[in-house]
Design a protein around this motif. Structure first.
Motif, PDB file in Angstrom:
ATOM      1  N   THR A   9       0.813  -1.234   0.000  1.00 29.09           N
ATOM      2  CA  THR A   9       0.000   0.000   0.000  1.00 29.09           C
ATOM      3  C   THR A   9       0.837   1.269   0.000  1.00 29.09           C
ATOM      4  O   THR A   9       0.316   2.360   0.169  1.00 29.09           O
ATOM      5  CB  THR A   9      -0.873   0.077   1.262  1.00 29.09           C
ATOM      6  OG1 THR A   9       0.010   0.134   2.400  1.00 29.09           O
ATOM      7  CG2 THR A   9      -1.806  -1.100   1.390  1.00 29.09           C
ATOM      8  N   GLU A  34       1.652   4.875  -4.750  1.00 25.99           N
ATOM      9  CA  GLU A  34       0.423   5.526  -5.243  1.00 25.99           C
ATOM     10  C   GLU A  34      -0.401   4.627  -6.163  1.00 25.99           C
ATOM     11  O   GLU A  34      -1.621   4.747  -6.239  1.00 25.99           O
ATOM     12  CB  GLU A  34       0.769   6.807  -6.018  1.00 25.99           C
ATOM     13  CG  GLU A  34       1.052   8.021  -5.144  1.00 25.99           C
ATOM     14  CD  GLU A  34      -0.147   8.472  -4.323  1.00 25.99           C
ATOM     15  OE1 GLU A  34      -1.291   8.124  -4.677  1.00 25.99           O
ATOM     16  OE2 GLU A  34       0.084   9.153  -3.304  1.00 25.99           O
ATOM     17  N   VAL A  75      -3.650   3.070  -5.039  1.00 24.24           N
ATOM     18  CA  VAL A  75      -4.852   3.860  -4.718  1.00 24.24           C
ATOM     19  C   VAL A  75      -6.013   3.631  -5.697  1.00 24.24           C
ATOM     20  O   VAL A  75      -7.123   3.308  -5.251  1.00 24.24           O
ATOM     21  CB  VAL A  75      -4.480   5.353  -4.555  1.00 24.24           C
ATOM     22  CG1 VAL A  75      -5.726   6.209  -4.342  1.00 24.24           C
ATOM     23  CG2 VAL A  75      -3.507   5.503  -3.390  1.00 24.24           C
ATOM     24  N   LYS A  77      -9.624   1.870  -4.829  1.00 25.19           N
ATOM     25  CA  LYS A  77     -10.881   2.593  -5.021  1.00 25.19           C
ATOM     26  C   LYS A  77     -11.892   1.690  -5.724  1.00 25.19           C
ATOM     27  O   LYS A  77     -13.050   1.592  -5.315  1.00 25.19           O
ATOM     28  CB  LYS A  77     -10.641   3.881  -5.813  1.00 25.19           C
ATOM     29  CG  LYS A  77     -11.905   4.682  -5.978  1.00 25.19           C
ATOM     30  CD  LYS A  77     -11.662   6.117  -6.356  1.00 25.19           C
ATOM     31  CE  LYS A  77     -12.937   6.869  -6.716  1.00 25.19           C
ATOM     32  NZ  LYS A  77     -14.161   6.455  -6.027  1.00 25.19           N
ATOM     33  N   CYS A 128       1.351   4.243   4.489  1.00 26.99           N
ATOM     34  CA  CYS A 128       0.220   3.599   3.823  1.00 26.99           C
ATOM     35  C   CYS A 128      -0.647   4.637   3.121  1.00 26.99           C
ATOM     36  O   CYS A 128      -1.082   5.609   3.725  1.00 26.99           O
ATOM     37  CB  CYS A 128      -0.618   2.847   4.852  1.00 26.99           C
ATOM     38  SG  CYS A 128      -2.069   2.079   4.118  1.00 26.99           S
ATOM     39  N   LYS A 129      -0.896   4.381   1.830  1.00 26.66           N
ATOM     40  CA  LYS A 129      -1.695   5.343   1.056  1.00 26.66           C
ATOM     41  C   LYS A 129      -3.163   4.920   1.005  1.00 26.66           C
ATOM     42  O   LYS A 129      -3.986   5.580   0.401  1.00 26.66           O
ATOM     43  CB  LYS A 129      -1.173   5.394  -0.382  1.00 26.66           C
ATOM     44  CG  LYS A 129       0.327   5.609  -0.498  1.00 26.66           C
ATOM     45  CD  LYS A 129       0.603   7.002  -1.006  1.00 26.66           C
ATOM     46  CE  LYS A 129       2.064   7.242  -1.329  1.00 26.66           C
ATOM     47  NZ  LYS A 129       3.012   7.170  -0.237  1.00 26.66           N
ATOM     48  N   CYS A 130      -3.484   3.789   1.593  1.00 26.79           N
ATOM     49  CA  CYS A 130      -4.815   3.197   1.354  1.00 26.79           C
ATOM     50  C   CYS A 130      -5.717   3.087   2.567  1.00 26.79           C
ATOM     51  O   CYS A 130      -6.898   2.772   2.401  1.00 26.79           O
ATOM     52  CB  CYS A 130      -4.639   1.813   0.726  1.00 26.79           C
ATOM     53  SG  CYS A 130      -3.757   1.895  -0.845  1.00 26.79           S
ATOM     54  N   PHE A 157      -9.507   4.161   2.820  1.00 26.31           N
ATOM     55  CA  PHE A 157     -10.621   3.400   2.231  1.00 26.31           C
ATOM     56  C   PHE A 157     -11.361   2.558   3.269  1.00 26.31           C
ATOM     57  O   PHE A 157     -12.524   2.224   3.085  1.00 26.31           O
ATOM     58  CB  PHE A 157     -10.097   2.465   1.122  1.00 26.31           C
ATOM     59  CG  PHE A 157      -9.669   3.203  -0.111  1.00 26.31           C
ATOM     60  CD1 PHE A 157     -10.611   3.788  -0.947  1.00 26.31           C
ATOM     61  CD2 PHE A 157      -8.329   3.312  -0.440  1.00 26.31           C
ATOM     62  CE1 PHE A 157     -10.221   4.475  -2.095  1.00 26.31           C
ATOM     63  CE2 PHE A 157      -7.924   4.003  -1.580  1.00 26.31           C
ATOM     64  CZ  PHE A 157      -8.872   4.590  -2.405  1.00 26.31           C
TER      65      PHE A 157
END
Ligand code: CKU
Length: 605
Positions: free
Chosen positions: A421, A424, A427, A431, A460-462, A465
């Motif tokens: 994660t 980028e 992402v 989604k 963590c970029k996620c 969600f």
């Protein structure tokens, strides 16, 4: 939209469901020539194997256990003459990881994904009042274009070998029940339910999908068989007065019966037990029927000796008894949707289930549990093949939600386990899968994914969600284990303080924490792998959990020891079980029992 109904096969006044479990003919296609050699018409040899079961652990040859490629199953199938004019299906609970189904030599269907059901419509291919031949080709090769992810390599001797990117043995075959079913032409295909509690009463909102235009009526019966509500029409609302709610360990099950009528004549009837309950995330709370619940339980596996990942009804019973004994109220179906019978049992016993799709290994590593702890990053979602993976993943989510949405036990969807994660590229992928789950579930249950150790507040970029932030953490095992445990605690608290500082106003759940422990090993003072160390590790971990109000649950890894690929980090399997593989308690089971029996349902509510 799925091609076939996912409803569990049942015999009713209008339907027939005949289990085809038992001994099937079996052949390992070592040369990969089955297709060319006409196996579709009948497979060679006389070897028999049980269905449901994984094929791996019956034989004494390693080449069979480790086999990667096609295996073939065959059996005769007598189809009664009175079924002519009906829809006739073969319904596979699962075929791991992909299958092709042939009847009387003709290919009927193919299915990709090893942990969800599919049907072969054999109406036009069978001879009635006669024997027919069913042949199934099952392939167990791993790739990054399907879930769970891994690779298939070729050894110098020409044999193929599976290399999973995940930590469980790649058991495969026909691991769940197979049914022969007969349905009327016009039948109940699917239905959705949603609940609203209003004081003592409840409203049940429903939508029914059928394959025709005739009128649909619904009846609701209580546990004594008394009719408590009824309604007509393909969508609508039923009011249940003085509704008995479905609660943890106090599961009240109503029986919903859906009928398609032509005037007074019955066309189809389908019935299923349902539970009236609501699930919601509010602030940092997980609410069941509007009341906070603290999750206590396990990440599990479908895994037992001899039958591997094959559905084992006796092991299922034992597992539920142990989970009740220890004071658990929940489990996660790590790392794939389980056999349907397990959700039926959880409905009956009042267990909360986090239902996980088989999206595991989305982190390019043969030892992700080690490498993620070391901070390794892999940009998994940047591959050329990612769109193919996404398509398979989304289809599995659709199949899982369609199959499991009407189980009261299912309170959340876990859409991935330990993906990469930090790049980028993850992402847009996330989604799509999170949006899809939201769109498909009329109950809008919380969605989550289990976060690997390198998915941290600052990397963590996620996590945005997730409706419930689910952490897999091993401070004191993969990080600073043994005598360094005091250091582990410092690091653990540091991470939790960083999450706290973000003030996400969401519940946090530990979907994994644990320490490998040999059920035979005692050592005073402790060493890693001893039962004493498992307890030390748990005490430290629980202290940390209890220091943060937003932590709303703990599901230890794992319920029981389980089989993995062989290797230097696994001693004939993963030994993080609270119970041994044959389901006897390690010392830590008593510690957990004391803790969990002492925690109120609404702990930290
Ligand atoms: C477990 C980062 C943790 C990943 N987790 C995945 C699970 O499948 C493994 O069995 C780790 C472990 O025991 O290492």
């Amino acid at each position: 939209m799925l091609e076939n109904s996912m409803l569990y096969p049942r015999t009713t006044v209008s339907r027939r469901a005949v289990p085809l479990d038992g001994m099937w003919k079996f052949w390992l296609d070592e040369n990969g020539t089955g297709e060319k050699d006409g196996f579709a018409d009948g497979i060679p040899g006389k070897d028999l194997i049980p269905v449901p079961a994984s094929f791996q652990d019956f034989y004494t040859q390693k080449n069979i256990r480790e086999f990667a490629g096609d295996v073939w199953y065959e059996r005769d199938l007598f189809v009664p003459g009175e079924w002519e004019g009906r829809q006739v299906f073969l319904r596979f609970g699962a075929a791991t990881h992909r299958a092709a189904v042939y009847v009387n030599g003709r290919k009927i269907t193919e299915h990709e994904g090893g942990f969800l059901p599919f049907c072969a419509d054999i109406t036009g291919a069978v001879h009635y009042d006669a024997d027919n031949k069913v042949v199934v080709k099952v392939n167990n090769e791993l790739a990054v274009t399907n879930i769970p992810c891994g690779e298939t390599i070729t050894l110098p001797d020409g044999r193929k070998m599976n290399k999973p990117y995940f930590d469980f043995f790649n058991y495969s075959g026909l691991q769940r029940s197979v049914f022969l079913t007969a349905l009327p032409k016009e039948y109940v295909f699917d239905f959705d339910l949603d609940y609203e509690i209003a004081g003592k009463d409840a409203f049940l909102h429903y939508q029914v999908r059928t394959t025709g235009e005739h009128e649909t009526v619904l009846w609701l019966y209580d546990e004594e068989g008394r009719q408590v509500a009824a309604s007509a029409g393909k969508s609508g609302t039923m009011k249940v007065e003085n509704a008995r709610l479905w609660r943890v360990h106090d599961a009240y099950l109503y029986r919903l019966v859906i009928r398609i009528l032509d005037g007074d004549a019955l066309i189809d009837e389908y019935g299923q037990e349902i539970g009236i309950r609501t699930v919601e995330v509010k602030g940092t709370s997980i609410l069941l029927n509007g009341e906070p619940v603290y999750l206590k339980g396990f990440g599990k596996h479908e895994d037992s000796s001899i039958v591997g990942r094959g559905f084992n009804i006796g092991v299922m019973k034992r597992d539920f008894e142990l989970m009740k004994w220890i004071g658990a109220n929940s489990f996660r179906t790590a790392h794939y949707p389980y056999s349907e019978e397990i959700y039926q049992m959880a409905d009956r016993e009042g267990f909360l289930v986090i239902d996980e799709v088989a999206a595991v290994g989305l982190f390019e590593s043969l030892m992700n549990f080690m490498e993620a702890s070391s901070g390794k990053k892999t940009a998994f979602f940047k591959k050329e093949t990612t769109p193919i993976l996404l398509k398979a993943h989304k289809k599995a989510i659709e199949e899982m939600i369609t199959r499991d949405k009407n189980h009261p036990c299912v309170i959340a969807w876990s859409l991935l386990n330990e993906p990469e994660t930090t790049d980028e590229a993850a992402v847009p992928y996330f989604k799509e899968v999170f949006d899809l789950a939201h769109e498909l579930d009329v109950q809008k249950r919380p969605r989550t994914f289990a976060m690997i150790m390198n998915s941290l507040p600052d990397t963590c970029k996620c996590y945005p969600f997730s409706d419930i932030i689910a952490l897999n953490r091993y401070y004191g095992w993969y990080v600073s284990g043994g005598y360094e445990i005091s250091q582990a605690e410092v690091l653990f608290r540091k991470e939790m303080d960083a999450w706290k500082a973000l003030d996400l106003n969401k519940p946090f759940l530990f979907t994994e924490y644990g320490a490998d422990t040999l059920g035979t090993e005692h050592k005073l003072p402790s060493v890693m792998w001893s039962q004493e160390y498992q307890e030390e590790y748990l005490k430290m971990t629980h202290d940390v959990f209890d220091s943060y109000d937003f932590i709303k649950g703990e599901q230890i890894w794992n319920f029981a020891d389980f089989q993995t690929t062989e290797g230097i980090l696994r001693v004939n399997g993963n030994k993080k079980g609270v119970f041994t593989r044959d389901r006897q308690p390690k010392d830590a089971a008593y510690l957990l029992r004391r803790r969990w029996k002492g925690l109120l349902e609404g702990f930290k509510g």
